[in-house]
Design a protein around this motif. Sequence first.
Motif, PDB file in Angstrom:
ATOM      1  N   LYS A  49       0.816  -1.227   0.000  1.00  0.00           N
ATOM      2  CA  LYS A  49       0.000   0.000   0.000  1.00  0.00           C
ATOM      3  C   LYS A  49       0.844   1.268   0.000  1.00  0.00           C
ATOM      4  N   ARG A  78       2.113   2.316   2.708  1.00  0.00           N
ATOM      5  CA  ARG A  78       1.479   2.938   3.882  1.00  0.00           C
ATOM      6  C   ARG A  78       2.539   3.355   4.882  1.00  0.00           C
ATOM      7  N   SER A 134      -7.625  -0.337   4.565  1.00  0.00           N
ATOM      8  CA  SER A 134      -8.320  -0.283   3.285  1.00  0.00           C
ATOM      9  C   SER A 134      -7.360  -0.710   2.159  1.00  0.00           C
ATOM     10  N   ASN A 143      -6.376   0.172  -0.759  1.00  0.00           N
ATOM     11  CA  ASN A 143      -5.981   1.160  -1.773  1.00  0.00           C
ATOM     12  C   ASN A 143      -4.505   1.487  -1.599  1.00  0.00           C
ATOM     13  N   SER A 163     -10.544   5.148  -0.828  1.00  0.00           N
ATOM     14  CA  SER A 163     -10.686   3.728  -0.463  1.00  0.00           C
ATOM     15  C   SER A 163     -11.488   2.999  -1.536  1.00  0.00           C
ATOM     16  N   HIS A 202      -5.419  11.761   2.883  1.00  0.00           N
ATOM     17  CA  HIS A 202      -6.330  10.637   2.776  1.00  0.00           C
ATOM     18  C   HIS A 202      -7.429  10.870   1.753  1.00  0.00           C
TER      19      HIS A 202
HETATM   20 MG    MG Z   1      -7.311   3.644   4.649  1.00  0.00          MG
END
Ligand code: MG
Length: 314
Positions: A49, A51, A136, A138, A144, A224
């Motif tokens: 991700k 992330r 999520s 994405n 998302s 986000h």
């Molecule tokens: Mg998320």
Amino acid sequence: MKTVLTNDPLEAAEYIKRGGIVAFPTETVYGLGANVFDEQAVAKIFEAKRRPADNPLIAHISEIEQIGELATKVTKNAGKFIRSFFPGPLTIVLPKSDAVPYIATAGLETIGVRMPRFELAQCFIAACGVPVVAPSANLSGRPSPTTWQAVAEDLDGRANCILQGDPTEIGLESTVVDCTGDIPLLLRQGAVSLAQLQAIVPETRNYEPITGELPKSPGLSHRHYSPVAEVIILDHKFEISNFKSGAAYIGVNERGERFQVTRICLSAEEYASAIFEFFRECDRRGIKTIYCETVEETGIGSALMDRLRRAAEG
Ligand code: MG
Ligand code: AMP
């Protein structure tokens, strides 16, 4: 990496058992899951991700008893919320057990736990035999995913498997409530509203970060939910200043201007379930500006306005 598409939850669960990562549908949005107890598998989620490592993940369960594997205790208020809202779009934050690796909680001593009510998600998690930690599905920062196709758009070649289900019903991420203290704190808005939580535990209130203290919900400070297009929020009573051509519009009221893409929703619920896919559709079509109508901040409207504001900041 080849990403396998399947609609068989048992086949998808095999990838989790082998230490892989799997995208799966829930009633909120699609999640990207791994075995919560497998540090290497959890690390793959962050990598796939892109992330930030300081953004914690939510553990998804198929049976209430699994909370015992994840948390050291279920506080009184947490118990009340569980009885009222599990399974459903509510995540409760509890003190984490030693079995949960810090990578899953971004170094926090707490863990978010949720039991999705979507049947395919329950079958998948049950087949995994362990709680499935999942953010999520994405790429970080993108809207998302609410369809398996949107997952594939972001994660094809980056996840082992996508469990193909229907488009998600709610379309916004779960409500997150911290239940570690005496007063439950609403960390993130979702389909379960503050008023609904207060009907169960009246003291529940919105969390407001204290300056100088580490935020309780680190992920919320990250960019986000943003499409590439610019998002402009507007009240239907107001005229659009500097109307930009080639723009898109989504809301519950019709407007006079000529937009390239228009989506009129029948309710705030429909608007919430459509918004992320609408953002993605606008990006696919090269739209530069998306006008989003405000909605009343009650029920799902509060969560929707929260996401719109974050998208507009992005
Ligand atoms: Mg998320
Ligand atoms: P996502 O599933 O991608 O929406 O990300 C999960 C979000 O849940 C995070 O960004 C946090 O805001 C929240 N969250 C998850 N675990 C915790 C936790 N232990 N404490 C506070 N917030 C959490």
